[in-house]
Design an enzyme around this catalytic site. Structure first.
Site, PDB file in Angstrom:
ATOM      1  N   GLU A  25       0.871  -1.185   0.000  1.00  0.00           N
ATOM      2  CA  GLU A  25       0.000   0.000   0.000  1.00  0.00           C
ATOM      3  C   GLU A  25       0.901   1.225   0.000  1.00  0.00           C
ATOM      4  OE1 GLU A  25      -2.755   0.416   3.276  1.00  0.00           O
ATOM      5  OE2 GLU A  25      -3.699   2.147   2.321  1.00  0.00           O
ATOM      6  N   CYS A 219      -6.509   1.057   2.961  1.00  0.00           N
ATOM      7  CA  CYS A 219      -7.459   2.167   3.074  1.00  0.00           C
ATOM      8  C   CYS A 219      -7.411   3.118   1.879  1.00  0.00           C
ATOM      9  CB  CYS A 219      -7.200   2.934   4.356  1.00  0.00           C
ATOM     10  SG  CYS A 219      -7.621   1.996   5.840  1.00  0.00           S
ATOM     11  N   ASN A 350     -12.112  -3.104   0.897  1.00  0.00           N
ATOM     12  CA  ASN A 350     -11.091  -3.328   1.933  1.00  0.00           C
ATOM     13  C   ASN A 350     -11.675  -2.893   3.274  1.00  0.00           C
ATOM     14  OD1 ASN A 350      -8.267  -3.534   3.083  1.00  0.00           O
ATOM     15  ND2 ASN A 350      -8.730  -1.382   3.502  1.00  0.00           N
ATOM     16  N   GLU A 351     -11.653  -3.763   4.218  1.00  0.00           N
ATOM     17  CA  GLU A 351     -12.134  -3.451   5.574  1.00  0.00           C
ATOM     18  C   GLU A 351     -13.496  -2.757   5.546  1.00  0.00           C
ATOM     19  OE1 GLU A 351      -9.104  -1.735   8.060  1.00  0.00           O
ATOM     20  OE2 GLU A 351      -7.990  -3.607   8.073  1.00  0.00           O
TER      21      GLU A 351
HETATM   22  O1  AHR Z   1      -1.918  -1.618   6.753  1.00  0.00           O
HETATM   23  C1  AHR Z   1      -2.331  -0.364   7.188  1.00  0.00           C
HETATM   24  C2  AHR Z   1      -3.843  -0.206   7.167  1.00  0.00           C
HETATM   25  O2  AHR Z   1      -4.400  -1.089   8.084  1.00  0.00           O
HETATM   26  C3  AHR Z   1      -4.512  -0.561   5.867  1.00  0.00           C
HETATM   27  O3  AHR Z   1      -4.574   0.491   4.996  1.00  0.00           O
HETATM   28  C4  AHR Z   1      -5.888  -0.940   6.293  1.00  0.00           C
HETATM   29  O4  AHR Z   1      -6.477  -1.899   5.452  1.00  0.00           O
HETATM   30  C5  AHR Z   1      -5.713  -1.407   7.715  1.00  0.00           C
HETATM   31  O5  AHR Z   1      -6.587  -0.756   8.564  1.00  0.00           O
END
Ligand code: AHR
Length: 627
Positions: A25, A219, A350-351
């Site tokens: 990321e 995120c 994601n999440e």
């Molecule tokens: O890995 C850091 C963050 O942790 C990522 O962006 C998210 O998916 C998680 O909350």
């Protein structure tokens, strides 16, 4: 005495060849200022403060002015550029500070590319690299500047190594010059690709031999609001035509602000696919599901407006896999890759959590089952590994028939040691599991005091033995986050730490590497006995090509010990081991990068048994050839 018994005559599940992968990321200056080897920050004057990263250089005798202009720009996606006007009484211009400095290596070649337009006079442009102490490391001049935008390029070779150099652009002589898209790259990028990736950082990934690469988040896929979400179509094509976007890690943590953190998308989806191919990792893109980050606005795309999001996902498959003659395949081919990238899986969201996610996911599932049944769909089980959001989602995923569920966990090492049996009782009939983000936290999640300690790495290794034993239900796993810049991070711990010149591999990295290099193909049932619970963790697999038994052992204890390795019905003839051990609180640093690193150690075979010394606080991989 600890006894570890392995049962080769009772082979279990096949282990996914892509079992151990990496998750990238753009956090902690992972892409801009990190993997993407561009050394100039705000190269196109596109940041909200167009002069961020740039400083005026005006010696006392200079008479000049600088301004940011917008008429007739070099590229419409980057409408602003810099204008320098000078009376020629002395040099006059600007300096770029780079990403927490510009890292230069003595004698190595760096390619500077600029877009220039001379409005009046016949000035030259002096280009110089200055060290942190003010010494000139290299300089040259560009003359004969044209009256219309033109691209000029030259090579610079600094005389000294400097992690925090600056790039100067100085007018020599009277006149006016427009400047845009100022770019400085090492020539020695990964595979020497112009405008490419930082070679040492990619090398660290290649050295892992990961099974897959999950990208681009995390995120940043979601965005704090929908207009700040990651949109892959904005990240392909010529670099100067990719519009800039603020990085959500710019402002997410008030305790770690990064006001100069933006996404240039120089590392875009084409480059991610290429990186996957280079390092032999299966691509795993994650796309926005029609929801902004639920930790932020949680903004929703109305269900009636979701089609463009679904179309983006379908078009991505066409971009990755379509023939070079197709609309999206042609865009890939135009960038230099007529062959497909062999995309086989895709994450939606994601999440995310709640019914809003399920409603949106369902529409993606329907479209994909109809048009791309060959693509495995990955759904996100939220940010926690067992809370009520997680409990709500799992039955829904079973009903929807998603292929793989992405579970996340950031917790203290004790959680990892205590949960090695998490998957023993999981439903074998439903979706498979991808443990997509995890890291043991030496302090607590989002604490700035977290460190990449050996104890954390051992917790992860113990947990991974549980994933391996359950390879029939857990098909992939990846640590998170991957990279952090030591002067620009937001989140710790991280697998690899970098500064502008070096990469430090953490104990956690070595655990991942030991698993990647010793994956094995078939699970072999394994039992540990004769030891206090929670001190020794083990799993075993067979390498179906060499026939070797690969045994992984985590010893959590301050005192050295011994383990008898009993191989049911087979005789060991030769064994070799590598061991990662040290003080539980030890870390690797820029000053001492190899303090915790795997080392080979001898193995003694006595009759039908192996007798293995167990170092304190150690992760050991033993490869055993049998008779
Ligand atoms: O890995 C850091 C963050 O942790 C990522 O962006 C998210 O998916 C998680 O909350």
């Amino acid at each position: 005495m600890t006894t570890i018994t392995v049962h080769p005559p009772k082979p279990g599940a096949k282990i996914n060849p892509q079992m151990w992968g990496v998750f990238f990321e753009d956090i902690n200056f992972g892409a801009d200022g990190g993997l993407y080897a561009e050394l100039v920050k705000n190269r196109s004057f596109s940041f909200p403060d167009p002069m961020m990263g740039w400083h005026k250089i005006s010696p006392s005798k200079a008479r000049g002015a600088l301004s940011v202009q917008g008429d007739d720009p070099y590229a419409v996606q980057h409408p602003r550029y810099l204008r320098l006007q000078s009376q020629g009484t002395d040099v006059f211009g600007v300096a770029n500070e780079g990403f927490r400095g510009i890292g230069l290596k003595a004698g190595e070649a760096y390619r500077l590319t600029l877009r220039l337009r001379c409005l009046s006079g016949t000035p030259a442009l002096r280009v110089a690299l200055y060290g942190e102490n003010g010494a000139v490391l290299e300089q040259t001049e560009l003359s004969g500047l044209a009256g219309a935008w033109e691209e000029r390029s030259l090579e610079l070779r600094p005389a000294a190594t400097d992690p925090k150099a600056k790039l100067y652009l100085l007018m020599v002589g009277a006149g006016a010059v427009d400047i845009d898209f100022v770019s400085l790259f090492p020539v020695n990028t990964w595979k020497q690709r112009p405008g490419g990736l930082r070679a040492d950082m990619v090398q660290a990934l290649a050295d892992l031999r990961p099974g897959f690469l999950r990208f681009p988040g995390g995120c940043i896929v979601e965005g704090s609001e929908l207009d700040k979400r990651y949109q892959w179509k904005n990240t392909i094509g010529p670099a100067e035509q990719r519009p800039l976007l603020i990085n959500r890690w710019n402002y997410e943590f008030l305790h770690r602000p990064a006001p100069d953190y933006f996404q240039s998308f120089g590392l875009g989806f084409y480059e991610y696919f290429l990186l996957c191919e280079d390092i032999g990792a299966a691509p795993m893109p994650i796309l926005n599901c029609g929801m902004a980050c639920q930790f932020n606005s949680g903004e929703l795309v109305p269900l009636t407006d979701l089609d463009p999001f679904i179309q983006d996902a379908l078009d991505l498959i066409a971009f990755a896999n379509g023939p070079a003659t197709s609309e999206w395949g042609a865009k890939r081919a135009a960038m230099g890759h007529p062959e497909p990238f062999n995309l086989t899986m895709l994450g939606i969201g994601n999440e995310q959590w709640g019914p809003q996610y399920i409603e949106r996911l369902e529409r993606f599932v329907t479209a994909f089952r109809a048009q791309h049944p060959e693509i495995k769909l990955i759904a996100s089980a939220g940010p926690e590994p067992a809370d009520e959001r997680f409990q709500y989602l799992w039955p829904k995923f079973r009903d929807l028939g998603v292929d793989i569920v992405d579970e996340h966990c950031y917790a203290r090492p004790d959680w990892f040691f205590a949960n090695t049996h998490r998957y023993d009782a999981y439903d074998r009939a439903g979706p498979k599991v991808f443990f997509g983000e995890y890291a043991a936290q030496s302090d607590k999640m989002v604490s700035v005091d977290n460190r990449n300690t050996l104890e954390c790495a051992l917790g992860e290794a113990a947990y991974m033995t549980g994933l391996e034993r359950n390879a029939d239900v857990v098909v992939m796993a990846s640590y998170a986050p991957l990279f952090a810049h030591k002067d620009a991070w937001q989140w710790t711990p991280d697998l690899l730490w970098v500064d502008n010149l070096a990469v430090v591999r953490t104990p956690n990295y070595y655990v991942q590497q030991m698993f990647c290099h010793n994956r094995g193909d078939t699970v072999l049932p394994t039992e540990v006995s004769g030891t206090a619970p929670g001190t020794v963790f083990a799993s075993a697999a067979r390498d179906d090509v060499t026939g070797e038994i690969i045994l992984k052992i985590v010893h959590r204890g301050a005192a050295p010990g011994y383990a008898d390795i009993v191989l049911d019905a087979v005789t060991p003839v030769h064994a070799r081991q590598i061991v990662l051990s040290g003080e539980p609180g030890a870390t690797n640093t820029f000053a001492d990068p190899a303090r915790i690193a795997p080392l080979p150690a001898p193995v003694v075979i006595v009759g039908p048994k192996l007798s293995l010394p167990l170092k304190p606080n150690a992760f050991t991989v033993v490869r055993i050839k049998t008779g």
